[in-house]
Design a protein around this motif. Structure first.
Motif, mmCIF file in Angstrom:
data_model
loop_
_atom_site.group_PDB
_atom_site.id
_atom_site.type_symbol
_atom_site.label_atom_id
_atom_site.label_comp_id
_atom_site.label_asym_id
_atom_site.label_seq_id
_atom_site.Cartn_x
_atom_site.Cartn_y
_atom_site.Cartn_z
ATOM 1 N N LEU A 107 -4.540 4.984 -8.539
ATOM 2 C CA LEU A 107 -3.920 4.073 -7.581
ATOM 3 C C LEU A 107 -3.676 4.763 -6.254
ATOM 4 C CD1 LEU A 107 -2.391 1.335 -6.989
ATOM 5 C CD2 LEU A 107 -0.315 2.546 -7.748
ATOM 6 N N HIS A 108 -4.125 4.146 -5.153
ATOM 7 C CA HIS A 108 -3.684 4.572 -3.835
ATOM 8 C C HIS A 108 -2.217 4.141 -3.702
ATOM 9 C CE1 HIS A 108 -8.003 4.527 -1.959
ATOM 10 N NE2 HIS A 108 -7.897 5.326 -2.999
ATOM 11 N N PRO A 109 -1.291 5.063 -3.458
ATOM 12 C CA PRO A 109 0.139 4.705 -3.507
ATOM 13 C C PRO A 109 0.530 3.540 -2.614
ATOM 14 C CG PRO A 109 -0.119 7.076 -3.498
ATOM 15 C CD PRO A 109 -1.493 6.502 -3.275
ATOM 16 N N GLY A 110 -0.001 3.485 -1.379
ATOM 17 C CA GLY A 110 0.329 2.372 -0.492
ATOM 18 C C GLY A 110 0.589 2.820 0.925
ATOM 19 N N ALA A 111 0.675 1.852 1.834
ATOM 20 C CA ALA A 111 0.908 2.130 3.260
ATOM 21 C C ALA A 111 2.130 1.346 3.735
ATOM 22 C CB ALA A 111 -0.319 1.734 4.092
ATOM 23 N N TYR A 112 3.000 2.015 4.488
ATOM 24 C CA TYR A 112 4.264 1.390 4.872
ATOM 25 C C TYR A 112 4.171 0.538 6.142
ATOM 26 C CZ TYR A 112 4.534 5.640 7.813
ATOM 27 O OH TYR A 112 4.271 6.654 8.697
ATOM 28 N N THR A 113 3.050 0.497 6.796
ATOM 29 C CA THR A 113 2.747 -0.332 7.980
ATOM 30 C C THR A 113 3.844 -0.253 9.052
ATOM 31 O OG1 THR A 113 3.585 -2.338 6.882
ATOM 32 C CG2 THR A 113 1.244 -1.870 6.669
ATOM 33 N N ASP A 114 4.687 -1.286 9.178
ATOM 34 C CA ASP A 114 5.662 -1.356 10.273
ATOM 35 C C ASP A 114 6.992 -0.656 9.981
ATOM 36 O OD1 ASP A 114 3.849 -2.858 11.710
ATOM 37 O OD2 ASP A 114 4.616 -4.761 10.961
ATOM 38 N N LYS A 115 7.101 -0.025 8.816
ATOM 39 C CA LYS A 115 8.358 0.650 8.457
ATOM 40 C C LYS A 115 8.204 2.154 8.675
ATOM 41 C CE LYS A 115 10.551 -3.094 7.233
ATOM 42 N NZ LYS A 115 11.787 -3.583 7.901
ATOM 43 N N ASP A 116 8.715 2.977 7.741
ATOM 44 C CA ASP A 116 8.565 4.420 7.853
ATOM 45 C C ASP A 116 8.288 5.008 6.474
ATOM 46 O OD1 ASP A 116 11.054 4.561 6.509
ATOM 47 O OD2 ASP A 116 12.151 4.721 8.393
ATOM 48 N N ALA A 117 8.028 6.321 6.438
ATOM 49 C CA ALA A 117 7.626 6.960 5.188
ATOM 50 C C ALA A 117 8.711 6.863 4.125
ATOM 51 C CB ALA A 117 7.264 8.420 5.449
ATOM 52 N N GLU A 118 9.966 7.006 4.517
ATOM 53 C CA GLU A 118 11.057 6.922 3.541
ATOM 54 C C GLU A 118 11.093 5.544 2.888
ATOM 55 O OE1 GLU A 118 15.933 7.538 3.200
ATOM 56 O OE2 GLU A 118 14.925 7.656 5.159
ATOM 57 N N PHE A 119 10.927 4.501 3.710
ATOM 58 C CA PHE A 119 10.876 3.151 3.162
ATOM 59 C C PHE A 119 9.700 3.031 2.205
ATOM 60 C CE2 PHE A 119 9.093 -1.066 3.006
ATOM 61 C CZ PHE A 119 10.190 -1.877 2.781
ATOM 62 N N GLY A 120 8.535 3.538 2.625
ATOM 63 C CA GLY A 120 7.339 3.426 1.805
ATOM 64 C C GLY A 120 7.497 4.085 0.451
ATOM 65 N N ILE A 121 8.048 5.288 0.429
ATOM 66 C CA ILE A 121 8.248 6.003 -0.830
ATOM 67 C C ILE A 121 9.183 5.223 -1.752
ATOM 68 C CG2 ILE A 121 9.329 8.064 -1.827
ATOM 69 C CD1 ILE A 121 8.194 9.589 0.647
ATOM 70 N N ASN A 122 10.297 4.733 -1.190
ATOM 71 C CA ASN A 122 11.256 3.971 -1.994
ATOM 72 C C ASN A 122 10.655 2.672 -2.512
ATOM 73 O OD1 ASN A 122 13.379 5.818 -1.747
ATOM 74 N ND2 ASN A 122 14.051 4.949 0.202
ATOM 75 N N ARG A 123 9.863 2.020 -1.669
ATOM 76 C CA ARG A 123 9.253 0.748 -2.053
ATOM 77 C C ARG A 123 8.208 0.956 -3.150
ATOM 78 N NH1 ARG A 123 10.557 -4.661 -1.891
ATOM 79 N NH2 ARG A 123 9.025 -5.919 -0.757
ATOM 80 N N ILE A 124 7.416 2.019 -3.029
ATOM 81 C CA ILE A 124 6.420 2.319 -4.058
ATOM 82 C C ILE A 124 7.099 2.600 -5.391
ATOM 83 C CG2 ILE A 124 4.673 4.000 -4.789
ATOM 84 C CD1 ILE A 124 4.045 4.329 -1.736
ATOM 85 N N ALA A 143 -2.322 6.999 -12.203
ATOM 86 C CA ALA A 143 -2.620 8.266 -11.543
ATOM 87 C C ALA A 143 -2.531 8.079 -10.030
ATOM 88 C CB ALA A 143 -4.008 8.774 -11.934
ATOM 89 N N LEU A 144 -1.458 8.558 -9.427
ATOM 90 C CA LEU A 144 -1.273 8.455 -7.980
ATOM 91 C C LEU A 144 -2.258 9.373 -7.279
ATOM 92 C CD1 LEU A 144 2.629 8.568 -7.903
ATOM 93 C CD2 LEU A 144 1.172 6.536 -7.810
ATOM 94 N N GLU A 145 -3.021 8.821 -6.346
ATOM 95 C CA GLU A 145 -4.059 9.610 -5.682
ATOM 96 C C GLU A 145 -3.518 10.335 -4.456
ATOM 97 O OE1 GLU A 145 -8.619 9.057 -3.950
ATOM 98 O OE2 GLU A 145 -7.695 7.513 -5.191
ATOM 99 N N THR A 146 -3.905 11.592 -4.299
ATOM 100 C CA THR A 146 -3.577 12.323 -3.077
ATOM 101 C C THR A 146 -4.387 11.717 -1.935
ATOM 102 O OG1 THR A 146 -5.312 13.975 -3.494
ATOM 103 C CG2 THR A 146 -3.091 14.474 -4.308
ATOM 104 N N MET A 147 -3.734 11.434 -0.813
ATOM 105 C CA MET A 147 -4.373 10.703 0.272
ATOM 106 C C MET A 147 -4.623 11.589 1.498
ATOM 107 S SD MET A 147 -4.725 7.945 -1.361
ATOM 108 C CE MET A 147 -5.436 6.921 -0.073
ATOM 109 N N ALA A 148 -5.475 11.100 2.392
ATOM 110 C CA ALA A 148 -5.888 11.892 3.560
ATOM 111 C C ALA A 148 -4.868 11.855 4.689
ATOM 112 C CB ALA A 148 -7.239 11.392 4.073
ATOM 113 N N GLY A 149 -4.011 10.827 4.720
ATOM 114 C CA GLY A 149 -3.009 10.724 5.775
ATOM 115 C C GLY A 149 -3.406 9.842 6.932
ATOM 116 N N LYS A 150 -4.401 8.977 6.740
ATOM 117 C CA LYS A 150 -4.782 8.073 7.831
ATOM 118 C C LYS A 150 -3.756 6.949 7.946
ATOM 119 C CE LYS A 150 -7.869 4.926 5.335
ATOM 120 N NZ LYS A 150 -7.520 5.348 3.975
ATOM 121 N N GLY A 151 -3.500 6.537 9.159
ATOM 122 C CA GLY A 151 -2.564 5.443 9.375
ATOM 123 C C GLY A 151 -1.183 5.744 8.822
#
Length: 371
Positions: A107-124, A143-151
């Motif tokens: 699984l790609h963990p997800g993208a927080y779009t208009d929020k921030d990384a802390e929100f994204g981590i909590n939401r995931i 299996a959480l996938e390690t991501m490249a950091g785009k966007g």
């Protein structure tokens, strides 16, 4: 034997189609999407040819395979409808994965779009808690996938992966999928400090969490945060570095999955390099392709020596030009592998009866000589 395979098609006859394709490449494992990765349309379980596929896998010595969740799942979304779709559909995919008999869904963990990384981590973490609670009847791991950091995607650092895991209540069903291109693009030095990277991962997350490794070269320099895969040897990582990953003692026992691009001038006739990439990583080129294949690789080596072309130097300098010079990129947008292929054809280095795929197989094997 190294347990290596590739992403294969799950269309037509489902698992049977996938297993047949995987066997044709010499795979001992493979990865599937249970439907198109961009949408939620899925065939019913009884139309997936699971038993027939399992029989072929058993005959071919293929045991563990992997499922990849679709890209449309975004557990980091702040939008209620998107989040609810992600939770519900991931639960459905886990149940399908269980029916197929697969233990890990990437699984790609997800993208927080208009929020921030802390929100994204909590939401995931919130989403994963719901998903795991709703699929207790299965033994499927996410299996959480390690991501490249785009966007705004989450998972660009080991710390972000660890933060998600720490916030999930029953995290024994959370594993990790390492992706070599993604880790390289996120800034981790897999070329000169693989031991250090693995030690860092072990401290932060734990190597015991690693269940799958995606093996891909990268079209970008380290830390670029781009996520653009390249065939093995045709990118910044190179075959030598990727081979060290695959053969590293701390990663043994996991399935290694190729997601390298298909190659060809006609987009409708492009072919993967999986067969030769697998043989190269296993040191089984002669067994797979025969002595005449190596003779052709020597012809390529001799030709490029007359042109004073060294594989790694040429590949990296071409990517530098394509990245940094807009005029040069517009004048000649061809990537390194295509340029080298065109030279071989123009000078009639190999037998004219060889297909484009066969020439590119030999070119991929030549990359190994320059690594």
């Amino acid at each position: 034997m190294i347990n290596i395979g590739s992403h294969v098609s799950f269309s037509d006859k489902g698992l049977l189609t996938a297993a047949t394709e995987a066997v044709s490449y010499g795979s001992s494992t493979f990865m599937i999407y249970t439907g198109a990765p961009q949408n939620t349309r899925r065939k019913p379980i009884d139309a997936l040819y699971i038993e027939e596929g399992r029989q072929l896998m058993e005959q071919s010595g293929i045991n563990e395979i992997v499922v990849h969740a679709p890209y449309i799942i975004n557990l980091a979304s702040y939008k209620p409808d998107t989040f609810e779709l992600a939770v519900n559909f991931l639960q459905e995919e886990i149940r399908r994965t269980s029916h197929i008999g697969v233990r890990n869904i990437v699984l790609h963990p997800g993208a927080y779009t208009d929020k921030d990384a802390e929100f994204g981590i909590n939401r995931i973490a919130e989403g994963l808690n719901e998903v795991l609670a709703g699929t207790k009847e299965t033994n499927v791991n996410i299996a959480l996938e390690t991501m490249a950091g785009k966007g705004t995607e989450i998972g660009r650092s080991f710390e972000e992966i660890a933060a998600i895991i720490d916030k999930v209540e029953h995290n024994e069903r959370l594993t990790v999928c390492m992706d070599t291109c993604h880790m390289h693009d996120a800034g981790y030095d897999l070329i000169d400090d693989l031991d250090g990277v693995l030690a860092q991962f072990d401290r932060v997350v734990g190597l015991d969490r690693v269940a799958v490794v995606h093996v891909n070269d990268s079209k970008n320099s380290r830390g670029a945060s781009k996520d653009r895969h390249a065939p093995l040897g045709a990118g910044w990582l190179g075959q030598a570095a990727l081979k060290r990953v695959i053969h590293h003692e701390l990663l043994q026992g996991r399935p290694f999955i190729l997601e390298t691009p298909w190659i060809g001038k006609d987009s409708k006739k492009q072919r993967p390099m999986y067969e030769v990439e697998i043989a190269l990583m296993r040191d089984e080129v002669v067994e797979r392709f025969g002595e005449s294949f190596l003779e052709d690789v020597e012809k390529i080596e001799h030709y490029f020596q007359t042109k004073e072309i060294v594989a790694r130097e040429y590949i990296l300098s071409t990517w530098e030009v394509l990245r940094g010079d807009a005029k040069a990129r517009k004048a000649d947008p061809r990537e390194p592998m295509e340029r080298l292929y065109d030279m071989i054809l123009a000078e009639q280095v190999l037998n004219a009866e060889l297909t484009e795929e066969q020439v590119n197989h030999r070119l991929t094997a030549w990359f190994a000589k320059g690594n």
